[in-house]
Design a protein around this motif. Structure first.
Motif, PDB file in Angstrom:
ATOM      1  N   UNK A 192      38.530  10.592 -51.558  1.00  0.00           N
ATOM      2  CA  UNK A 192      39.245  11.864 -51.691  1.00  0.00           C
ATOM      3  C   UNK A 192      38.283  13.016 -51.962  1.00  0.00           C
ATOM      4  N   UNK A 193      37.270  12.765 -52.801  1.00  0.00           N
ATOM      5  CA  UNK A 193      36.274  13.790 -53.081  1.00  0.00           C
ATOM      6  C   UNK A 193      35.489  14.172 -51.836  1.00  0.00           C
ATOM      7  N   UNK A 194      35.176  13.187 -51.010  1.00  0.00           N
ATOM      8  CA  UNK A 194      34.472  13.450 -49.754  1.00  0.00           C
ATOM      9  C   UNK A 194      35.333  14.288 -48.819  1.00  0.00           C
ATOM     10  N   UNK A 195      36.617  13.947 -48.739  1.00  0.00           N
ATOM     11  CA  UNK A 195      37.527  14.691 -47.871  1.00  0.00           C
ATOM     12  C   UNK A 195      37.668  16.138 -48.329  1.00  0.00           C
ATOM     13  N   UNK A 196      37.798  16.351 -49.636  1.00  0.00           N
ATOM     14  CA  UNK A 196      37.900  17.711 -50.180  1.00  0.00           C
ATOM     15  C   UNK A 196      36.653  18.526 -49.820  1.00  0.00           C
ATOM     16  N   UNK A 197      35.492  17.905 -50.000  1.00  0.00           N
ATOM     17  CA  UNK A 197      34.214  18.564 -49.727  1.00  0.00           C
ATOM     18  C   UNK A 197      34.121  18.980 -48.261  1.00  0.00           C
ATOM     19  N   UNK A 198      34.424  18.053 -47.370  1.00  0.00           N
ATOM     20  CA  UNK A 198      34.337  18.338 -45.932  1.00  0.00           C
ATOM     21  C   UNK A 198      35.322  19.431 -45.537  1.00  0.00           C
ATOM     22  N   UNK A 199      36.538  19.351 -46.084  1.00  0.00           N
ATOM     23  CA  UNK A 199      37.556  20.354 -45.750  1.00  0.00           C
ATOM     24  C   UNK A 199      37.102  21.753 -46.143  1.00  0.00           C
ATOM     25  N   UNK A 200      36.497  21.884 -47.315  1.00  0.00           N
ATOM     26  CA  UNK A 200      36.051  23.196 -47.777  1.00  0.00           C
ATOM     27  C   UNK A 200      34.868  23.707 -46.964  1.00  0.00           C
ATOM     28  N   UNK A 201      33.893  22.857 -46.721  1.00  0.00           N
ATOM     29  CA  UNK A 201      32.688  23.297 -46.009  1.00  0.00           C
ATOM     30  C   UNK A 201      33.030  23.765 -44.590  1.00  0.00           C
ATOM     31  N   UNK A 202      33.765  22.928 -43.867  1.00  0.00           N
ATOM     32  CA  UNK A 202      34.089  23.270 -42.477  1.00  0.00           C
ATOM     33  C   UNK A 202      35.044  24.457 -42.409  1.00  0.00           C
ATOM     34  N   UNK A 203      36.111  24.406 -43.210  1.00  0.00           N
ATOM     35  CA  UNK A 203      37.136  25.457 -43.136  1.00  0.00           C
ATOM     36  C   UNK A 203      36.608  26.786 -43.652  1.00  0.00           C
ATOM     37  N   UNK A 204      35.826  26.739 -44.728  1.00  0.00           N
ATOM     38  CA  UNK A 204      35.265  27.973 -45.259  1.00  0.00           C
ATOM     39  C   UNK A 204      34.369  28.670 -44.262  1.00  0.00           C
ATOM     40  N   UNK A 205      33.566  27.885 -43.531  1.00  0.00           N
ATOM     41  CA  UNK A 205      32.674  28.460 -42.516  1.00  0.00           C
ATOM     42  C   UNK A 205      33.465  29.057 -41.358  1.00  0.00           C
ATOM     43  N   UNK A 206      34.445  28.288 -40.877  1.00  0.00           N
ATOM     44  CA  UNK A 206      35.227  28.739 -39.724  1.00  0.00           C
ATOM     45  C   UNK A 206      36.002  30.013 -40.035  1.00  0.00           C
ATOM     46  N   UNK A 207      36.618  30.070 -41.212  1.00  0.00           N
ATOM     47  CA  UNK A 207      37.499  31.206 -41.512  1.00  0.00           C
ATOM     48  C   UNK A 207      36.716  32.510 -41.660  1.00  0.00           C
ATOM     49  N   UNK A 208      35.492  32.434 -42.177  1.00  0.00           N
ATOM     50  CA  UNK A 208      34.675  33.638 -42.303  1.00  0.00           C
ATOM     51  C   UNK A 208      34.362  34.215 -40.929  1.00  0.00           C
ATOM     52  N   UNK A 209      33.971  33.344 -40.001  1.00  0.00           N
ATOM     53  CA  UNK A 209      33.624  33.830 -38.667  1.00  0.00           C
ATOM     54  C   UNK A 209      34.867  34.143 -37.833  1.00  0.00           C
ATOM     55  N   UNK A 298      34.098  27.186 -51.618  1.00  0.00           N
ATOM     56  CA  UNK A 298      35.142  27.007 -50.616  1.00  0.00           C
ATOM     57  C   UNK A 298      36.490  27.509 -51.095  1.00  0.00           C
ATOM     58  N   UNK A 299      36.787  27.282 -52.380  1.00  0.00           N
ATOM     59  CA  UNK A 299      38.049  27.770 -52.947  1.00  0.00           C
ATOM     60  C   UNK A 299      38.144  29.281 -52.852  1.00  0.00           C
ATOM     61  N   UNK A 300      37.065  29.967 -53.241  1.00  0.00           N
ATOM     62  CA  UNK A 300      37.044  31.423 -53.187  1.00  0.00           C
ATOM     63  C   UNK A 300      37.234  31.927 -51.759  1.00  0.00           C
ATOM     64  N   UNK A 301      36.548  31.294 -50.825  1.00  0.00           N
ATOM     65  CA  UNK A 301      36.617  31.747 -49.440  1.00  0.00           C
ATOM     66  C   UNK A 301      38.025  31.587 -48.882  1.00  0.00           C
TER      67      UNK A 301
END
Length: 518
Positions: A192-209, A298-301
């Protein structure tokens, strides 16, 4: 049923089925209560680190905190996150290794109440009883927040009735917690921790761009604040979350004081006791802190840039007649709303499972910690001291089920705030256990009477402070963890000094513990 809904259902079924599989696979490893409640102290640094951080973060990281960002902007959450990151680091630095060593030195303790009783030679068992009372009380409230998160997620994604979502979360969490115990909980937490991490990293990057890059993202967030959160509507939303346009010194102090909770959170610090060796702590600390820092970014983004992203697609959570078209919803669902708009249905479903991951990784740990306290410290410690290991295991499983049902009752209100539930329980644990753990590890003159008096005083202050509105006096606007922690610490020290520790056995054991090698 649309193809998009079917794709999301498939993603959820795969994820939930995998969690249950882990629980069933781990069931055969539980040959004793020590295995069920602490994994036989065989958990490695990677699993320990991600399990500790995932069970710490809970659903408020993906729902409560992004929702607060959505309503109040980054200034409302920055200081809270800073306090939590500092608290996590200090707990790993000053609590983890000493607690791993001390819990072994003092009777090979398996639970926090057992550790405190063994450390302070409490022959009356009063310390165990009071500890278990507070653990059950605050963990029941905390677990309820996880169920609320599950229900809100399933409602926002599938339109599932709130109470049906509660039932699904309850069943899945009970399945793998009751069967697999600590090993299953840590393993599922790692996933679950791995999934949370991946979700934040990928989604945070995509949403900014997606909104045009970092500079444009900042501009878009400011524009949203000016447009969507202005007037009576904006004030109503901010007031609902306790967010104010002026962030006072008291707000900052309250936010930073969240970090104190890490010193006394039973379901987190028990991870320090279950790691395979004290020498693995350093590696686990680096992994855990890295995970936390990136996840909070990721939370902030998602919480801030997500406001502009959703608005660009005609969505304003909580409604708002002045903003294009809108979808009425809860601000705490900003993460799920963003995922559904950003990704194809199946990918969105997988990333939305991160919210379930956050909810379940905390709820399962809390249920197990509360269960271990009741079955080992009350049943075996007081009621039936010669109880067989099988009986202790069965009692523990029954307690998991019972506490989950009580937490379910507390979460029946669809308007329950995840952030509010977590805040109360977090303060309770930080103020009742935090000072005692620190004193147990670093002060030889602490006594059982001091520990009992301090725990009771800290608990009373938290409960009373929480009930008094800030309108009575501005000081009561301060987060209750800080006055509770200070009172518990002061009372523990004063009573211990008056009691004067003359227990030679305790003093000798403390000296031996301090001289132990890793």
């Amino acid at each position: 049923m649309t193809p998009q809904i079917i794709a999301k259902i498939i993603a959820f079924v795969i994820y939930l089925g995998f969690m249950i599989y882990i629980g069933l696979r781990s069931a055969g490893k539980n040959n004793s209560s020590a295995d069920f409640f602490l994994g036989g102290r065989k958990i490695g640094p990677w699993v320990t680190a991600l399990s500790a951080e995932a069970s710490d973060s809970s659903a408020w990281l993906l729902m409560g905190l992004p929702g607060l960002c959505y309503l109040g902007g980054i200034k409302e959450t920055f200081w809270t996150a800073l306090g939590l990151c500092a608290g996590t680091y200090l707990a790993w630095l000053f609590i983890a290794k000493p607690l791993r060593k001390c819990s072994v030195a003092f009777g090979d303790s398996i639970t926090i109440p057992e550790f405190l009783s063994n450390r302070f030679k409490d022959g009356t068992h009063l310390l165990s009883i009071i500890s278990v009372f507070f653990i059950v009380l605050f963990f029941t409230i905390y677990t309820a927040s996880g169920f609320v998160a599950c229900a809100k997620l399933l409602n926002s994604v599938f339109g599932l009735p709130y109470h049906a979502g509660l039932a699904i979360g309850l069943v899945v969490i009970l399945c793998y917690t009751i069967t697999g115990g600590y090993t299953a909980v840590c393993t599922t937490d790692f996933v679950q921790g791995t999934l949370i991490f991946v979700a934040f990293v990928i989604s945070g990057t995509i949403i900014v761009f997606a909104v045009g890059g970092p500079a444009e993202a900042i501009h878009a967030v400011k524009a949203f604040d000016a447009q969507a959160l202005s007037g009576d509507f904006g004030e109503a939303m901010k007031n609902a979350f306790g967010a104010n346009s002026s962030f006072s010194a008291m707000n900052v102090i309250s936010a930073l004081s969240w970090g104190l909770g890490y010193f006394g959170m039973p379901h987190i610090i028990v991870r320090f006791m279950g790691i395979d060796s004290a020498s693995s702590i350093k590696t686990a600390r680096r992994i855990g802190i890295s995970w936390m820092l990136i996840s909070y970014i990721g939370t902030f983004i998602i919480g801030t840039v997500g406001t502009a992203y959703l608005l660009n697609h005609g969505i304003l959570l909580n409604g708002g007649e002045q903003i294009l078209t809108y979808i009425t919803g809860d601000a705490e669902t900003v993460f799920s709303a963003t995922m559904q708009k950003m990704y194809p249905a199946f990918i969105a479903g997988l990333f939305l499972c991160a919210i379930l991951a956050a909810s379940m990784s905390t709820a399962d740990s809390q249920l197990l910690a509360a269960s271990s306290a009741v079955s080992r410290d009350i049943y075996k410690g007081l009621i039936k001291k010669d109880a067989a290991e099988k009986d202790v295991l069965n009692i523990g499983r029954f307690v998991v089920f019972l506490i989950a049902l009580i937490a379910l009752l507390l979460s029946l209100n669809p308007n329950s705030s995840i952030f509010g539930l977590v805040s109360y329980a977090w303060a309770g644990f930080g103020a009742t256990f935090g000072p005692l753990i620190l004193l147990a590890l670093y002060w030889k003159n602490m006594t059982s009477k001091g520990a009992i008096a301090g725990m009771i005083a800290g608990g009373i202050v938290v409960v009373a402070w929480h009930q008094i509105p800030a309108s009575v006096a501005p000081i009561f606007g301060l987060y209750e963890i800080l006055p509770g922690f200070i009172v518990c610490l002061a009372v523990s020290v004063i009573v211990s000094l008056l009691d004067k520790n003359k227990n030679k056995e305790m003093l000798d054991e403390f000296k031996a513990y301090k001289e132990m090698k890793d």
